[in-house]
Design a protein around this motif. Structure first.
Motif, PDB file in Angstrom:
ATOM      1  N   PHE A   1      60.209  74.944 139.165  1.00 48.82           N
ATOM      2  CA  PHE A   1      61.543  74.671 138.630  1.00 48.82           C
ATOM      3  C   PHE A   1      61.971  73.223 138.843  1.00 48.82           C
ATOM      4  N   TRP A   2      61.453  72.556 139.860  1.00 51.07           N
ATOM      5  CA  TRP A   2      61.683  71.120 139.961  1.00 51.07           C
ATOM      6  C   TRP A   2      61.074  70.429 138.742  1.00 51.07           C
ATOM      7  N   THR A   3      59.870  70.861 138.367  1.00 45.28           N
ATOM      8  CA  THR A   3      59.200  70.299 137.199  1.00 45.28           C
ATOM      9  C   THR A   3      59.986  70.571 135.919  1.00 45.28           C
ATOM     10  N   LEU A   4      60.467  71.801 135.756  1.00 40.64           N
ATOM     11  CA  LEU A   4      61.239  72.137 134.562  1.00 40.64           C
ATOM     12  C   LEU A   4      62.529  71.321 134.488  1.00 40.64           C
ATOM     13  N   HIS A   5      63.146  71.092 135.642  1.00 44.66           N
ATOM     14  CA  HIS A   5      64.368  70.292 135.673  1.00 44.66           C
ATOM     15  C   HIS A   5      64.081  68.855 135.251  1.00 44.66           C
ATOM     16  N   GLN A   6      62.989  68.303 135.772  1.00 43.93           N
ATOM     17  CA  GLN A   6      62.631  66.930 135.417  1.00 43.93           C
ATOM     18  C   GLN A   6      62.281  66.817 133.935  1.00 43.93           C
ATOM     19  N   ALA A   7      61.726  67.882 133.358  1.00 40.76           N
ATOM     20  CA  ALA A   7      61.341  67.873 131.944  1.00 40.76           C
ATOM     21  C   ALA A   7      62.527  68.088 131.018  1.00 40.76           C
ATOM     22  N   GLY A   8      63.696  68.421 131.572  1.00 44.32           N
ATOM     23  CA  GLY A   8      64.883  68.611 130.746  1.00 44.32           C
ATOM     24  C   GLY A   8      64.953  69.956 130.052  1.00 44.32           C
ATOM     25  N   VAL A   9      64.255  70.958 130.581  1.00 42.53           N
ATOM     26  CA  VAL A   9      64.235  72.287 129.973  1.00 42.53           C
ATOM     27  C   VAL A   9      65.631  72.909 130.013  1.00 42.53           C
ATOM     28  N   LYS A  10      66.056  73.518 128.887  1.00 44.90           N
ATOM     29  CA  LYS A  10      67.350  74.182 128.808  1.00 44.90           C
ATOM     30  C   LYS A  10      67.247  75.674 128.516  1.00 44.90           C
ATOM     31  N   LYS A  11      66.040  76.153 128.243  1.00 40.54           N
ATOM     32  CA  LYS A  11      65.826  77.576 127.975  1.00 40.54           C
ATOM     33  C   LYS A  11      64.564  78.017 128.717  1.00 40.54           C
ATOM     34  N   VAL A  12      64.622  79.144 129.414  1.00 39.33           N
ATOM     35  CA  VAL A  12      63.477  79.662 130.161  1.00 39.33           C
ATOM     36  C   VAL A  12      63.260  81.120 129.775  1.00 39.33           C
ATOM     37  N   ILE A  13      62.013  81.442 129.402  1.00 38.47           N
ATOM     38  CA  ILE A  13      61.618  82.821 129.104  1.00 38.47           C
ATOM     39  C   ILE A  13      60.545  83.243 130.110  1.00 38.47           C
ATOM     40  N   SER A  14      60.651  84.475 130.572  1.00 37.31           N
ATOM     41  CA  SER A  14      59.647  85.032 131.470  1.00 37.31           C
ATOM     42  C   SER A  14      59.172  86.369 130.912  1.00 37.31           C
ATOM     43  N   GLU A  15      57.973  86.755 131.276  1.00 33.85           N
ATOM     44  CA  GLU A  15      57.489  88.105 130.931  1.00 33.85           C
ATOM     45  C   GLU A  15      56.648  88.615 132.085  1.00 33.85           C
ATOM     46  N   GLY A  16      56.444  89.944 132.126  1.00 37.68           N
ATOM     47  CA  GLY A  16      55.626  90.506 133.184  1.00 37.68           C
ATOM     48  C   GLY A  16      55.487  92.012 133.025  1.00 37.68           C
ATOM     49  N   GLY A  17      54.649  92.587 133.870  1.00 40.28           N
ATOM     50  CA  GLY A  17      54.504  94.033 133.935  1.00 40.28           C
ATOM     51  C   GLY A  17      55.415  94.591 135.009  1.00 40.28           C
ATOM     52  N   VAL A  18      55.982  95.772 134.758  1.00 45.51           N
ATOM     53  CA  VAL A  18      56.920  96.382 135.688  1.00 45.51           C
ATOM     54  C   VAL A  18      56.614  97.865 135.861  1.00 45.51           C
ATOM     55  N   GLY A  19      57.171  98.433 136.932  1.00 43.26           N
ATOM     56  CA  GLY A  19      57.110  99.867 137.142  1.00 43.26           C
ATOM     57  C   GLY A  19      58.388 100.524 136.644  1.00 43.26           C
ATOM     58  N   SER A  20      58.285 101.769 136.216  1.00 41.04           N
ATOM     59  CA  SER A  20      59.454 102.483 135.702  1.00 41.04           C
ATOM     60  C   SER A  20      60.158 103.214 136.835  1.00 41.04           C
ATOM     61  N   LEU A  21      61.458 102.967 136.981  1.00 44.23           N
ATOM     62  CA  LEU A  21      62.318 103.746 137.867  1.00 44.23           C
ATOM     63  C   LEU A  21      63.050 104.828 137.083  1.00 44.23           C
ATOM     64  N   ASN A  22      63.373 104.511 135.844  1.00 43.94           N
ATOM     65  CA  ASN A  22      64.072 105.439 134.972  1.00 43.94           C
ATOM     66  C   ASN A  22      63.099 106.499 134.453  1.00 43.94           C
ATOM     67  N   LEU A  23      63.464 107.761 134.592  1.00 42.48           N
ATOM     68  CA  LEU A  23      62.584 108.862 134.178  1.00 42.48           C
ATOM     69  C   LEU A  23      62.315 108.874 132.679  1.00 42.48           C
ATOM     70  N   LEU A  24      63.130 108.191 131.901  1.00 41.20           N
ATOM     71  CA  LEU A  24      62.957 108.180 130.446  1.00 41.20           C
ATOM     72  C   LEU A  24      61.936 107.160 129.981  1.00 41.20           C
ATOM     73  N   LEU A  25      61.521 106.263 130.873  1.00 41.40           N
ATOM     74  CA  LEU A  25      60.598 105.200 130.479  1.00 41.40           C
ATOM     75  C   LEU A  25      59.147 105.651 130.641  1.00 41.40           C
ATOM     76  N   ASP A  26      58.326 105.296 129.660  1.00 42.79           N
ATOM     77  CA  ASP A  26      56.905 105.619 129.680  1.00 42.79           C
ATOM     78  C   ASP A  26      56.079 104.335 129.668  1.00 42.79           C
ATOM     79  N   LEU A  27      54.784 104.503 129.931  1.00 47.30           N
ATOM     80  CA  LEU A  27      53.881 103.364 129.894  1.00 47.30           C
ATOM     81  C   LEU A  27      53.927 102.707 128.513  1.00 47.30           C
ATOM     82  N   ARG A  28      53.864 101.385 128.527  1.00 45.96           N
ATOM     83  CA  ARG A  28      53.874 100.533 127.334  1.00 45.96           C
ATOM     84  C   ARG A  28      55.251 100.372 126.700  1.00 45.96           C
TER      85      ARG A  28
END
Length: 280
Positions: free
Chosen positions: A89-116
């Protein structure tokens, strides 16, 4: 390299487990992508940055935009995750970034959620201990609107245009410390708090983005059932999702990068106020 020599970028994409198995963005089919630089490592006050890649992508409307991206920065085994976050994030700040997107895999806590299933969360609970982190550090960070509505809408629109999965447009992401998975008793507590998904890749990104004056949003794929939810999860399921679904996740992210407005008319920065605790 730092300071004036730092390449500038409009948007940052922090790649997680969903795109880890592909070479992003080169392995994807979008035309007009220009790789500016890759394997760029910068010196920061917190140590050497992760390997960075700069590329230019055509916007859906109008001019192109420049993106800085890296593989999930916490996966360098010799670097503690908190330190890696500060380096990035120091690097992103120096680069002047104003929008950040992240992605990842997660586990389901909600019983309605399924794999994928894909969840584009709207709120979070930080159950990790990585809380006293700051790059700029001279602002009061109000987390009333933690997820940027502009980024959220871009991710949602891009995901809905590829209806291979169920898409959930809201949810609460509970952030845990890692590197281990949670116990059944911990999962029971996290569910009682109102959590829908659990993982390690939304915090500190969500508040470090606000610290550097950038908007944040993320897209997360359910890769396992949390302990005690629906059924026991299988290692084979994780492997299949990580390797089979990566191109689709990558295409969603690329499309969102093209759609996101580079303006900050979303109101996120009104929740970043000057601190009231400075000495006179």
């Amino acid at each position: 390299m730092n300071g004036p020599d730092m390449p500038s970028a409009d948007i940052a994409f922090i790649g997680g487990s969903g795109t880890f198995s592909i070479n992003f963005p080169e392995d994807l089919s979008l035309k007009g992508i220009e790789i500016i630089e890759k394997d760029l490592v910068l010196e920061t006050p917190y140590g050497r940055s992760p390997k960075l890649k700069y590329f230019r992508i055509p916007a859906e409307e109008g001019d192109s935009r420049t993106v800085i991206t890296c593989k999930m920065h916490g996966w360098r085994s010799e670097i503690p995750r908190a330190q890696a976050s500060l380096q990035l994030f120091w690097t992103l700040h120096q680069a002047g970034v104003k929008k950040v997107i992240s992605e990842g895999g997660v586990g389901s806590l909600n019983l309605l959620l399924d794999l994928r299933d894909i969840v584009i969360p709207t709120d979070f609970i930080d159950y990790s201990t990585r809380k006293d982190l700051k790059v700029v550090g001279d602002n009061l960070l109000i987390m009333r609107q933690p997820i940027c509505p502009q980024i959220h809408q871009a991710l949602l629109s891009s995901a809905l245009s590829r209806p291979l999965n169920r898409i959930f447009a809201r949810g609460v992401y509970v952030v845990t410390e890692g590197y281990r998975f949670e116990s059944p008793a911990e999962v029971s507590v996290l569910r009682s708090w109102g959590g829908d998904i659990v993982g390690q890749s939304l915090s500190p990104e969500v508040y470090l983005s606000r610290d550097i004056g950038a908007c944040f949003g993320g897209l997360y794929t359910v890769v396992n059932y949390a302990e005690g939810v629906v059924r026991e999860w299988r290692h084979e399921d994780l492997k299949d999702i990580f390797y089979q679904d990566a191109p689709q996740v990558g295409e969603i992210i690329l499309d969102a990068l093209r759609k996101i407005s580079l303006t900050q008319e979303c109101g996120c920065m009104q929740f970043r106020k000057p601190t009231l605790l400075e000495e006179e």
